[in-house]
Design a protein around this motif. Structure first.
Motif, PDB file in Angstrom:
ATOM      1  N   ARG A  56       0.843  -1.133   0.034  1.00  0.00           N
ATOM      2  CA  ARG A  56      -0.208  -0.072   0.047  1.00  0.00           C
ATOM      3  C   ARG A  56       0.892   1.261   0.014  1.00  0.00           C
ATOM      4  N   LEU A  57       2.028   1.161   0.780  1.00  0.00           N
ATOM      5  CA  LEU A  57       2.804   2.420   0.706  1.00  0.00           C
ATOM      6  C   LEU A  57       3.267   2.674  -0.563  1.00  0.00           C
ATOM      7  N   LEU A  58       3.980   1.513  -1.092  1.00  0.00           N
ATOM      8  CA  LEU A  58       4.462   1.846  -2.762  1.00  0.00           C
ATOM      9  C   LEU A  58       3.442   2.281  -3.615  1.00  0.00           C
ATOM     10  N   VAL A  59       2.249   1.738  -3.616  1.00  0.00           N
ATOM     11  CA  VAL A  59       1.367   2.145  -4.531  1.00  0.00           C
ATOM     12  C   VAL A  59       0.952   3.613  -4.400  1.00  0.00           C
ATOM     13  N   THR A  60       0.823   3.872  -3.022  1.00  0.00           N
ATOM     14  CA  THR A  60       0.351   5.490  -2.626  1.00  0.00           C
ATOM     15  C   THR A  60       1.510   6.456  -2.862  1.00  0.00           C
ATOM     16  N   VAL A  61       2.638   6.041  -2.908  1.00  0.00           N
ATOM     17  CA  VAL A  61       3.685   6.893  -3.190  1.00  0.00           C
ATOM     18  C   VAL A  61       3.662   7.079  -4.808  1.00  0.00           C
ATOM     19  N   LEU A  62       3.376   6.137  -5.538  1.00  0.00           N
ATOM     20  CA  LEU A  62       3.274   5.993  -6.969  1.00  0.00           C
ATOM     21  C   LEU A  62       2.114   7.092  -7.279  1.00  0.00           C
ATOM     22  N   LEU A  63       1.054   6.807  -6.655  1.00  0.00           N
ATOM     23  CA  LEU A  63       0.016   7.850  -6.994  1.00  0.00           C
ATOM     24  C   LEU A  63       0.403   9.201  -6.811  1.00  0.00           C
ATOM     25  N   ARG A 112      -1.715   1.552 -15.289  1.00  0.00           N
ATOM     26  CA  ARG A 112      -0.939   0.575 -16.007  1.00  0.00           C
ATOM     27  C   ARG A 112       0.342   0.340 -15.157  1.00  0.00           C
ATOM     28  N   ASN A 113       0.952   1.020 -14.604  1.00  0.00           N
ATOM     29  CA  ASN A 113       2.285   0.742 -13.855  1.00  0.00           C
ATOM     30  C   ASN A 113       1.862   0.052 -12.686  1.00  0.00           C
ATOM     31  N   ILE A 114       0.438   0.290 -11.753  1.00  0.00           N
ATOM     32  CA  ILE A 114      -0.003  -0.329 -10.861  1.00  0.00           C
ATOM     33  C   ILE A 114      -0.020  -1.754 -11.212  1.00  0.00           C
ATOM     34  N   VAL A 115      -0.870  -2.236 -12.215  1.00  0.00           N
ATOM     35  CA  VAL A 115      -0.923  -3.367 -12.646  1.00  0.00           C
ATOM     36  C   VAL A 115       0.346  -4.186 -13.098  1.00  0.00           C
ATOM     37  N   LYS A 116       1.213  -3.371 -13.824  1.00  0.00           N
ATOM     38  CA  LYS A 116       2.722  -4.279 -14.289  1.00  0.00           C
ATOM     39  C   LYS A 116       3.455  -4.306 -12.554  1.00  0.00           C
ATOM     40  N   LEU A 117       3.362  -3.310 -12.001  1.00  0.00           N
ATOM     41  CA  LEU A 117       4.031  -3.418 -10.759  1.00  0.00           C
ATOM     42  C   LEU A 117       3.568  -4.755  -9.961  1.00  0.00           C
ATOM     43  N   SER A 118       2.232  -4.929  -9.946  1.00  0.00           N
ATOM     44  CA  SER A 118       1.676  -5.833  -9.080  1.00  0.00           C
ATOM     45  C   SER A 118       1.912  -7.414  -9.655  1.00  0.00           C
ATOM     46  N   VAL A 129       7.027  -6.960  -1.359  1.00  0.00           N
ATOM     47  CA  VAL A 129       7.785  -5.766  -1.550  1.00  0.00           C
ATOM     48  C   VAL A 129       9.029  -6.146  -1.260  1.00  0.00           C
ATOM     49  N   PRO A 130      10.030  -5.932  -2.220  1.00  0.00           N
ATOM     50  CA  PRO A 130      11.530  -6.166  -1.746  1.00  0.00           C
ATOM     51  C   PRO A 130      11.891  -4.917  -0.455  1.00  0.00           C
ATOM     52  N   ARG A 131      12.586  -5.351   0.214  1.00  0.00           N
ATOM     53  CA  ARG A 131      13.040  -4.543   1.321  1.00  0.00           C
ATOM     54  C   ARG A 131      14.074  -3.200   0.933  1.00  0.00           C
ATOM     55  N   SER A 132      14.819  -3.154  -0.020  1.00  0.00           N
ATOM     56  CA  SER A 132      15.891  -2.494  -0.098  1.00  0.00           C
ATOM     57  C   SER A 132      15.081  -1.402  -1.446  1.00  0.00           C
ATOM     58  N   SER A 133      15.498  -0.229  -1.560  1.00  0.00           N
ATOM     59  CA  SER A 133      15.315   0.646  -2.445  1.00  0.00           C
ATOM     60  C   SER A 133      15.888   0.387  -3.708  1.00  0.00           C
ATOM     61  N   VAL A 134      17.058  -0.266  -3.634  1.00  0.00           N
ATOM     62  CA  VAL A 134      17.622  -0.518  -5.102  1.00  0.00           C
ATOM     63  C   VAL A 134      17.069  -1.632  -5.806  1.00  0.00           C
ATOM     64  N   GLU A 135      16.286  -2.639  -5.082  1.00  0.00           N
ATOM     65  CA  GLU A 135      15.457  -3.708  -5.582  1.00  0.00           C
ATOM     66  C   GLU A 135      14.171  -3.011  -6.091  1.00  0.00           C
ATOM     67  N   MET A 136      13.633  -2.317  -5.271  1.00  0.00           N
ATOM     68  CA  MET A 136      12.424  -1.326  -5.560  1.00  0.00           C
ATOM     69  C   MET A 136      12.308  -0.935  -6.942  1.00  0.00           C
ATOM     70  N   ARG A 137      13.744  -0.167  -7.258  1.00  0.00           N
ATOM     71  CA  ARG A 137      13.843   0.577  -8.355  1.00  0.00           C
ATOM     72  C   ARG A 137      13.775  -0.192  -9.639  1.00  0.00           C
ATOM     73  N   ARG A 138      13.953  -1.670  -9.479  1.00  0.00           N
ATOM     74  CA  ARG A 138      13.606  -2.630 -10.715  1.00  0.00           C
ATOM     75  C   ARG A 138      12.188  -2.489 -11.221  1.00  0.00           C
ATOM     76  N   LEU A 139      11.315  -2.286 -10.213  1.00  0.00           N
ATOM     77  CA  LEU A 139       9.815  -2.667 -10.380  1.00  0.00           C
ATOM     78  C   LEU A 139       9.275  -1.626 -11.446  1.00  0.00           C
ATOM     79  N   PRO A 140       8.282  -1.985 -12.440  1.00  0.00           N
ATOM     80  CA  PRO A 140       7.877  -0.926 -13.211  1.00  0.00           C
ATOM     81  C   PRO A 140       7.342   0.228 -12.561  1.00  0.00           C
ATOM     82  N   GLY A 141       7.584   1.337 -13.231  1.00  0.00           N
ATOM     83  CA  GLY A 141       6.973   2.516 -12.733  1.00  0.00           C
ATOM     84  C   GLY A 141       7.457   3.136 -11.561  1.00  0.00           C
ATOM     85  N   ILE A 142       8.618   2.463 -10.764  1.00  0.00           N
ATOM     86  CA  ILE A 142       9.074   2.966  -9.590  1.00  0.00           C
ATOM     87  C   ILE A 142      10.404   3.676  -9.758  1.00  0.00           C
ATOM     88  N   GLY A 143      10.428   4.999  -9.543  1.00  0.00           N
ATOM     89  CA  GLY A 143      11.620   5.735  -9.697  1.00  0.00           C
ATOM     90  C   GLY A 143      12.508   5.778  -8.340  1.00  0.00           C
TER      91      GLY A 143
END
Length: 235
Positions: A56-63, A112-118, A129-143
């Motif tokens: 939820r945190l990740l999706v909310t920040v994406l939004l 679109r990014n939420i679906v790809k991310l999911s 959700v991966p625990r590190s920011s480096v790993e999260m940045r590999r996810l679609p739509g996550i800068g």
């Protein structure tokens, strides 16, 4: 301000303390002095934030990209009232998500990014959700900013996400100067003492939003005005 929202995340009310009186220092000392004052005024900056659901945190920040915190919080509540996990989000689909999140702007792209991310989370980590920011940045739509905000809030990774407010404050005082968000983020990672990193994003975000604003900054009531070397500072 009636209710504080940070990237759509709602905290509990905060109590501020008077800033500490410190001498005017040099560059490294200035960074430590600024962070000390902000920390003393707001010793528990993430009080009340729900860090129990990293997805939820990740999706909310994406939004939250190009949208205001209160709107994002309201829309995130509506979206997660329908589904709570990546499996449900993927099943809900782009069209339905777009309709729910339309008020935050860029609805089709974010949906679109939420679906790809999911989908990526389901396929690579069983929905976790991966625990590190480096790993999260590999996810679609996550800068970088989205990854670092989520990793810091959900897992207390000592990273300092840089948004518009943090970028402005860091360049003005200065704490770490740079022409790009990445340059400032890298500079803050080096300049800010380790003990302040967990709360640094919140402190700098709130300072930029409430005091060191883009137009007409409130320099006369700024708790770190005497430490600031910005040429445009009002006296």
């Amino acid at each position: 301000m009636a209710r504080d929202t940070l990237h759509g995340l709602r905290p509990a009310p905060r109590r501020a303390k008077a800033p500490a009186a410190l001498p005017s220092p040099g560059a490294a000392e200035r960074v430590e002095a600024v962070m000390t004052r902000l920390a003393e005024a707001d010793p528990d900056p993430k009080a009340g934030f729900d860090d129990t659901d990293p997805f939820r945190l990740l999706v909310t920040v994406l939004l939250s990209a190009q949208s205001t915190g209160p709107t994002v919080a309201r829309i995130a509540d509506a979206l997660f009232a329908r589904v709570q996990d990546p499996v449900g989000m993927r099943a809900l689909g782009e069209a339905a998500i777009t309709e729910i999140i339309r008020p935050v702007g860029l609805g089709p792209s974010k949906a679109r990014n939420i679906v790809k991310l999911s989908t990526a989370l389901i396929e690579t980590s069983g929905g976790a959700v991966p625990r590190s920011s480096v790993e999260m940045r590999r996810l679609p739509g996550i800068g970088r900013k989205s990854a670092e905000v989520t990793a810091n809030f959900a897992f207390h990774e000592p990273v300092i996400a840089v948004d518009t407010h943090v970028f402005r404050v860091s360049n003005r005082i200065p704490l770490a100067q740079g022409a790009t968000v990445d340059a400032v983020a890298d500079g803050l990672a080096l300049a800010v003492p380790e003990r302040f990193k967990d709360g640094a994003h919140v402190w700098l975000f709130r300072h930029g939003r409430d005091t060191c604003t883009a137009r007409k900054p409130a320099c006369t009531r700024c708790p770190v005005s005497d430490l600031c070397t910005w040429p445009g500072k009002a006296t």
